[in-house]
Write an enzyme that holds these catalytic residues in place. Structure first.
Site, PDB file in Angstrom:
ATOM      1  N   ASN A  10       0.860  -1.189   0.000  1.00 40.86           N
ATOM      2  CA  ASN A  10       0.000   0.000   0.000  1.00 40.86           C
ATOM      3  C   ASN A  10       0.897   1.241   0.000  1.00 40.86           C
ATOM      4  O   ASN A  10       1.476   1.577   1.024  1.00 40.86           O
ATOM      5  CB  ASN A  10      -0.899  -0.042   1.242  1.00 40.86           C
ATOM      6  CG  ASN A  10      -1.743   1.206   1.386  1.00 40.86           C
ATOM      7  OD1 ASN A  10      -1.850   2.004   0.463  1.00 40.86           O
ATOM      8  ND2 ASN A  10      -2.354   1.358   2.558  1.00 40.86           N
ATOM      9  N   LYS A  12       0.023   4.266  -0.285  1.00 41.77           N
ATOM     10  CA  LYS A  12      -0.655   5.451   0.300  1.00 41.77           C
ATOM     11  C   LYS A  12      -0.431   6.679  -0.598  1.00 41.77           C
ATOM     12  O   LYS A  12      -0.361   6.529  -1.814  1.00 41.77           O
ATOM     13  CB  LYS A  12      -0.173   5.690   1.730  1.00 41.77           C
ATOM     14  CG  LYS A  12      -0.246   4.424   2.577  1.00 41.77           C
ATOM     15  CD  LYS A  12      -0.060   4.674   4.026  1.00 41.77           C
ATOM     16  CE  LYS A  12       0.034   3.354   4.764  1.00 41.77           C
ATOM     17  NZ  LYS A  12       0.060   3.496   6.196  1.00 41.77           N
ATOM     18  N   HIS A  99      -9.310   0.544   5.510  1.00 38.54           N
ATOM     19  CA  HIS A  99      -8.004   0.852   6.116  1.00 38.54           C
ATOM     20  C   HIS A  99      -8.223   1.788   7.301  1.00 38.54           C
ATOM     21  O   HIS A  99      -9.069   2.685   7.254  1.00 38.54           O
ATOM     22  CB  HIS A  99      -7.076   1.487   5.081  1.00 38.54           C
ATOM     23  CG  HIS A  99      -5.658   1.548   5.540  1.00 38.54           C
ATOM     24  ND1 HIS A  99      -5.214   2.506   6.425  1.00 38.54           N
ATOM     25  CD2 HIS A  99      -4.599   0.749   5.282  1.00 38.54           C
ATOM     26  CE1 HIS A  99      -3.932   2.292   6.676  1.00 38.54           C
ATOM     27  NE2 HIS A  99      -3.535   1.231   5.999  1.00 38.54           N
ATOM     28  N   GLU A 101      -6.681   4.265   8.277  1.00 36.13           N
ATOM     29  CA  GLU A 101      -6.569   5.712   7.967  1.00 36.13           C
ATOM     30  C   GLU A 101      -7.881   6.239   7.395  1.00 36.13           C
ATOM     31  O   GLU A 101      -8.255   7.393   7.643  1.00 36.13           O
ATOM     32  CB  GLU A 101      -5.387   5.947   7.002  1.00 36.13           C
ATOM     33  CG  GLU A 101      -4.057   5.813   7.737  1.00 36.13           C
ATOM     34  CD  GLU A 101      -2.899   5.319   6.898  1.00 36.13           C
ATOM     35  OE1 GLU A 101      -2.963   5.388   5.653  1.00 36.13           O
ATOM     36  OE2 GLU A 101      -1.921   4.836   7.491  1.00 36.13           O
ATOM     37  N   GLU A 171      -4.931  -5.465  10.878  1.00 36.59           N
ATOM     38  CA  GLU A 171      -3.965  -4.377  11.010  1.00 36.59           C
ATOM     39  C   GLU A 171      -4.192  -3.638  12.321  1.00 36.59           C
ATOM     40  O   GLU A 171      -5.016  -2.709  12.386  1.00 36.59           O
ATOM     41  CB  GLU A 171      -4.129  -3.386   9.854  1.00 36.59           C
ATOM     42  CG  GLU A 171      -3.826  -3.977   8.492  1.00 36.59           C
ATOM     43  CD  GLU A 171      -3.245  -2.918   7.555  1.00 36.59           C
ATOM     44  OE1 GLU A 171      -2.190  -3.194   6.984  1.00 36.59           O
ATOM     45  OE2 GLU A 171      -3.823  -1.825   7.446  1.00 36.59           O
ATOM     46  N   GLY A 177       2.564   2.106  10.757  1.00 41.08           N
ATOM     47  CA  GLY A 177       3.451   3.259  10.586  1.00 41.08           C
ATOM     48  C   GLY A 177       4.198   3.662  11.847  1.00 41.08           C
ATOM     49  O   GLY A 177       4.800   4.729  11.905  1.00 41.08           O
ATOM     50  N   SER A 217       3.761  -2.231  10.315  1.00 43.15           N
ATOM     51  CA  SER A 217       5.223  -2.167  10.429  1.00 43.15           C
ATOM     52  C   SER A 217       5.922  -3.456   9.997  1.00 43.15           C
ATOM     53  O   SER A 217       6.908  -3.862  10.613  1.00 43.15           O
ATOM     54  CB  SER A 217       5.626  -1.782  11.860  1.00 43.15           C
ATOM     55  OG  SER A 217       5.156  -0.479  12.168  1.00 43.15           O
TER      56      SER A 217
HETATM   57  C1  PEP Z   1      -0.617  -0.027   6.211  1.00 39.37           C
HETATM   58  O1  PEP Z   1      -0.745   1.153   5.995  1.00 39.37           O
HETATM   59  O2  PEP Z   1      -1.481  -0.815   5.832  1.00 39.37           O
HETATM   60  C2  PEP Z   1       0.557  -0.456   6.941  1.00 39.37           C
HETATM   61  C3  PEP Z   1       0.560  -1.643   7.456  1.00 39.37           C
HETATM   62  O3  PEP Z   1       1.593   0.464   7.061  1.00 39.37           O
HETATM   63  P1  PEP Z   1       3.060   0.173   7.684  1.00 39.37           P
HETATM   64  O4  PEP Z   1       3.563  -1.102   7.076  1.00 39.37           O
HETATM   65  O5  PEP Z   1       3.867   1.373   7.273  1.00 39.37           O
HETATM   66  O6  PEP Z   1       2.874   0.066   9.147  1.00 39.37           O
END
Ligand code: PEP
Length: 258
Positions: A10, A12, A99, A101, A171, A177, A217
Site C-alpha cells: 500500500n 498510500k 483501512h 486511515e 492491522e 506506521g 510495520s
Molecule cells: C498499512 O498502511 O497498511 C501499513 C501496514 O503500514 P506500515 O507497514 O507502514 O505500518
C-alpha cells in the site's frame, strides 16, 4: 494448506509520477522472475498512477495492481470519488476497503464500509478488507471482542457467495506506521481467532479458504517469523512497500515459507 499467499504493498499518498513509475516498473520486472503461482504480489499505487501501472503489469502474471479506496455508488455527483465499476472498467483487480486511515481520518464507519464492501464485491472486484484495534482497546484486553464486533458489522453481513473474492487484513492500529509490529504470537493469536469466527459464522470451508494478512510495520526483519505462523497468509505492507529491495525481500520470505 493451499490458501492463497499474498504480499500487498500500500503506497498510500507517496511518490511522484517519475518515482512511482520507476518503482512499479522495478517491482513488475522483479515479480516476473518469481516462480509462477507461488505468491500473489499486489501493488496499490495512488490513483493517478493506476492506468500506467496496469498497462505495465498486464504482461506479468505474478503481479497485480489494486486501488487504495473506492466509493460505494456506481456513478453520479460525487466529486473526487472513484466507483468500483470505474475501477473494474480499468481492469483493476483489487481494492482496499476499511483501512484504519480511512476509518479514523475520514470517519468511515462500519456501516458505511459495509456499503463499499457490497458494492465492490458485487462489481467483481477482489477486496482486501482491513480490521484492527487501537492501542487503548488492546491495553484493556478487549482486542478479540473488538475484532468480532467489526466482523459482525461488516463481513458477517455479506452473502457467502461473494466471499471467495474477500481477503481480510488484520492491522492493529498501534502497529501501523509506528515501527512497533505485533509479535508473531500476537498475530497468530488474532488470525486464529478471526478464522475461528469465520468457522462459527459461515463454515469450516469458507474459513479454510479465506486469506488473512497481517499489516503493521512489516519489515524484512520480521516477515520470516510472521509467515511461519500457520494462520498468517501474507502481509499488507505500508512503509516497506516503497522500497524495492525491502518489499521483494518480504515477498521472498513469503515464498520460502510456503
Ligand atoms: C498499512 O498502511 O497498511 C501499513 C501496514 O503500514 P506500515 O507497514 O507502514 O505500518
Amino acid at each position: 494448506m493451499n490458501r492463497r499467499k499474498i504480499v500487498a504493498g500500500n503506497w498510500k499518498m507517496n511518490k511522484d509520477l517519475f518515482d512511482g513509475m520507476r518503482l512499479a516498473s522495478e517491482l513488475i520486472s522483479d515479480s516476473s522472475k518469481l516462480p509462477s503461482k507461488s505468491v500473489e504480489v499486489i501493488i496499490f499505487p495512488p490513483f493517478p498512477f493506476l492506468h500506467t501501472s496496469i498497462s505495465m503489469a498486464k504482461r506479468v502474471e505474478q503481479i497485480t495492481v489494486g486501488a487504495q479506496n473506492c466509493h460505494h455508488e456506481r456513478s453520479g455527483a460525487f466529486t473526487g470519488e472513484v466507483s468500483p465499476s470505474l475501477l473494474k472498467s480499468m481492469e483493476i483487480d483489487y481494492v482496499i476497503i476499511g483501512h484504519s486511515e480511512r476509518r479514523t481520518l475520514f470517519n468511515e464507519s462500519d456501516s458505511f464500509l459495509l456499503k463499499k464492501l457490497i458494492s465492490a464485491l458485487n462489481c467483481g472486484l477482489k477486496v482486501i478488507f482491513c480490521i484492527g484495534e487501537s492501542l487503548d482497546i488492546r491495553e484493556k484486553g478487549h482486542h478479540l471482542s473488538h475484532i468480532k464486533d467489526q466482523l459482525e458489522k461488516t463481513v458477517f453481513k455479506l452473502d457467502p457467495e461473494v466471499l471467495p473474492n474477500l481477503v481480510i487484513a488484520y492491522e492493529p492500529i498501534w502497529a501501523i506506521g509506528t515501527g512497533v509490529n505485533a509479535t508473531a504470537d500476537q498475530a497468530q493469536e488474532m488470525h486464529h481467532h478471526i478464522r475461528q469466527l469465520l468457522v462459527d459464522h459461515f463454515s469450516e470451508g469458507i474459513a479454510i479458504e479465506m486469506p488473512v494478512l497481517y499489516g503493521g510495520s512489516v519489515k524484512p526483519a520480521i516477515s520470516k517469523e510472521l509467515f511461519s505462523q500457520p494462520d498468517v497468509d501474507g502481509a499488507l505492507v505500508g512503509g516497506a512497500s516503497l522500497d524495492r529491495d525491502s518489499f521483494m525481500e518480504i515477498v521472498a520470505h513469503r515464498i520460502k515459507n510456503n
